[in-house]
Design an enzyme around this catalytic site. Structure first.
Site, short mmCIF file in Angstrom:
data_model
loop_
_atom_site.label_atom_id
_atom_site.label_comp_id
_atom_site.label_asym_id
_atom_site.label_seq_id
_atom_site.Cartn_x
_atom_site.Cartn_y
_atom_site.Cartn_z
N ASN A 1 5.45 -8.56 3.49
CA ASN A 1 5.86 -7.42 2.64
C ASN A 1 7.36 -7.17 2.64
O ASN A 1 7.88 -6.53 1.73
CB ASN A 1 5.10 -6.16 3.04
CG ASN A 1 3.68 -6.21 2.51
OD1 ASN A 1 3.48 -6.47 1.32
ND2 ASN A 1 2.71 -6.02 3.37
N GLU B 1 -1.22 -12.04 9.47
CA GLU B 1 0.01 -11.86 10.26
C GLU B 1 -0.36 -11.20 11.59
O GLU B 1 -1.06 -10.19 11.60
CB GLU B 1 0.98 -10.93 9.51
CG GLU B 1 2.03 -11.64 8.70
CD GLU B 1 2.99 -10.67 8.02
OE1 GLU B 1 4.19 -10.78 8.25
OE2 GLU B 1 2.53 -9.81 7.25
N HIS C 1 -2.55 -7.99 10.51
CA HIS C 1 -2.33 -7.74 9.08
C HIS C 1 -3.03 -8.76 8.20
O HIS C 1 -2.57 -9.89 8.03
CB HIS C 1 -0.81 -7.73 8.82
CG HIS C 1 -0.45 -7.35 7.42
ND1 HIS C 1 0.59 -7.91 6.73
CD2 HIS C 1 -1.03 -6.47 6.56
CE1 HIS C 1 0.65 -7.39 5.52
NE2 HIS C 1 -0.32 -6.52 5.39
N SER D 1 0.69 -2.38 6.73
CA SER D 1 1.53 -3.33 6.01
C SER D 1 2.98 -3.21 6.42
O SER D 1 3.79 -4.06 6.04
CB SER D 1 1.45 -3.03 4.51
OG SER D 1 0.14 -3.05 4.05
N1 LIG Z 1 -3.96 -2.88 -0.42
C1 LIG Z 1 -3.45 -4.00 0.07
O1 LIG Z 1 -3.18 -4.96 -0.66
C2 LIG Z 1 -3.19 -4.12 1.55
C3 LIG Z 1 -2.95 -5.39 2.10
C4 LIG Z 1 -2.77 -5.51 3.49
C5 LIG Z 1 -2.79 -4.38 4.28
N2 LIG Z 1 -3.01 -3.15 3.72
C6 LIG Z 1 -3.04 -1.99 4.61
O2 LIG Z 1 -4.39 -1.67 4.89
C7 LIG Z 1 -4.52 -0.25 5.08
C8 LIG Z 1 -5.56 0.29 4.12
O3 LIG Z 1 -5.17 -0.01 2.80
P1 LIG Z 1 -6.22 -0.02 1.60
O4 LIG Z 1 -5.55 -0.72 0.46
O5 LIG Z 1 -7.56 -0.48 2.07
O6 LIG Z 1 -6.29 1.55 1.27
P2 LIG Z 1 -7.43 2.37 0.48
O7 LIG Z 1 -6.75 3.53 -0.11
O8 LIG Z 1 -8.21 1.43 -0.41
O9 LIG Z 1 -8.44 2.83 1.66
C9 LIG Z 1 -8.07 3.66 2.71
C10 LIG Z 1 -9.35 4.22 3.29
O10 LIG Z 1 -9.01 4.93 4.50
C11 LIG Z 1 -9.85 6.06 4.56
N3 LIG Z 1 -9.28 7.02 5.50
C12 LIG Z 1 -8.22 7.85 5.33
N4 LIG Z 1 -8.02 8.60 6.43
C13 LIG Z 1 -8.98 8.23 7.34
C14 LIG Z 1 -9.31 8.66 8.65
N5 LIG Z 1 -8.62 9.60 9.28
N6 LIG Z 1 -10.36 8.07 9.26
C15 LIG Z 1 -11.09 7.10 8.64
N7 LIG Z 1 -10.82 6.67 7.38
C16 LIG Z 1 -9.78 7.22 6.74
C17 LIG Z 1 -9.93 6.56 3.12
O11 LIG Z 1 -11.05 7.41 2.95
C18 LIG Z 1 -10.06 5.23 2.36
O12 LIG Z 1 -11.42 4.87 2.20
C19 LIG Z 1 -3.12 0.33 4.90
O13 LIG Z 1 -2.50 0.44 6.14
C20 LIG Z 1 -2.44 -0.72 4.04
O14 LIG Z 1 -1.03 -0.73 4.19
C21 LIG Z 1 -3.23 -3.00 2.39
#
Ligand SMILES: NC(=O)c1ccc[n+]([C@@H]2O[C@H](COP(=O)([O-])OP(=O)(O)OC[C@H]3O[C@@H](n4cnc5c(N)ncnc54)[C@H](O)[C@@H]3O)[C@@H](O)[C@H]2O)c1
Length: 291
Positions: free
Chosen positions: A190, A152, A140, A119
């Protein structure tokens, strides 16, 4: 280039949504996570969300079954090696993402495109740690992925045109709309959204309004579909804090200072919906403000 197989790293809320839309669009998906439980939950969630689309007549039962058959999971990162495209969607921490790309490098194909769903983190910096900065991009997706129309596309300084065009074509195949953003902290969505959420937390911190009045004000007064605190819970407060820190560090401007109350909630482990508590407590029948 022809992209058919997609590896997804991280099976959290974004990973499962990304798997859902790629499988439905006909791509073969292999999803990886360090947690077997996260993988099982992700597949169950995709199944449930596809079922909802079937019940609304948006997806046929046959298309749902075909999509589910295209999703495989593994806890072994190296098994993503043969993928044409890899989408990293793990926790929003630069060291975590760097380690994932480092571990992937010995196993991927010369043509493999590497992307991050980050993000906020610098695409140029993540790309520079790999052997292919020209085949590396920010990809993104928005949350919830099956519902949100925008993707994005962020070029690092070294990203080449064929890579950009290949990802643009993938976005079209998914039936979504691409917006190009330059590689600045938190890109477009963001950069604008997160300071608003942070300001809502300051508004709560300073006692200007209660959780309920802040959210109601923005829903009824600014016509936002969700209040900013409700939205922060939906995104994940750890992710919100991580993005504010990237903005604060990357742009060196005090206007991006994360609200101390946001930091405190994250320290308490109140990360929003994913931990059942954030600005709202989700453990009962209907969400109520936590404090
Ligand atoms: N939450 C949102 O609204 C949103 C929106 C767009 C982008 N993002 C981005 O997407 C990414 C994930 O966010 P999320 O909300 O899904 O987080 P989340 O906390 O729901 O999930 C993250 C996952 O990554 C896994 N993980 C951690 N380390 C790891 C590794 N070394 N290898 C494999 N898996 C691993 C964790 O076990 C977990 O299941 C982030 O970069 C976030 O910024 C989030």
């Amino acid at each position: 280039m022809d992209i058919r197989t997609v590896g997804i790293v991280g099976a959290g809320q974004m990973g499962n949504g990304i798997a859902h839309v790629f499988a439905l669009a006909g791509f073969e998906v292999l999803m990886n996570d360090i947690s077997e439980d996260a993988l099982n939950n992700a597949v169950a969630l995709v199944d449930r969300n596809l079922e909802r689309q079937v019940s609304r007549g948006k997806v046929t039962p046959e298309d749902k079954a075909a999509a589910m058959a295209r999703i495989r999971t593994t806890t072994k990162l190296h098994e993503l090696g043969p993928s044409d495209l890899i989408i990293e969607a793990a926790t929003e921490r630069e060291t975590v993402k760097q380690a994932i790309f480092e571990d992937l490098l010995p196993h991927i194909q010369p043509h493999t495109i590497l992307t991050s769903n980050t993000s906020s983190i610098s695409i140029t910096r993540l790309a520079s740690r790999t052997d292919r900065p020209e085949k590396f991009m920010g990809f993104h997706f928005m949350n919830p992925v099956p519902v949100m129309q925008l993707v994005e596309l962020i070029r690092g300084i070294a990203t080449d045109e064929p890579t950009y065009k290949a990802l643009h074509a993938v976005v079209e195949k998914l039936g979504k709309t691409a917006a190009s953003a330059e590689d600045f902290p938190a890109f477009i969505v963001n950069r604008i959204l997160m300071p608003m959420i942070n300001e809502a937390v300051y508004t709560l911190y300073e006692g200007v309004g209660s959780v309920k009045s802040i959210d109601e004000s923005m829903k009824l007064g600014a016509n936002h579909p969700m209040g900013p605190l409700e939205l922060a819970d939906f995104i994940g407060l750890d992710t919100c804090l991580a993005i504010m820190n990237v903005l604060h560090d990357g742009l060196a401007d005090t206007k991006y200072r994360p609200c101390p109350l946001l930091t405190k909630y994250v320290e308490a482990g109140w990360l929003g919906r994913k931990t059942q508590r954030g600005f709202y407590d989700y453990r009962g029948e209907t969400p109520v403000p936590t404090r």
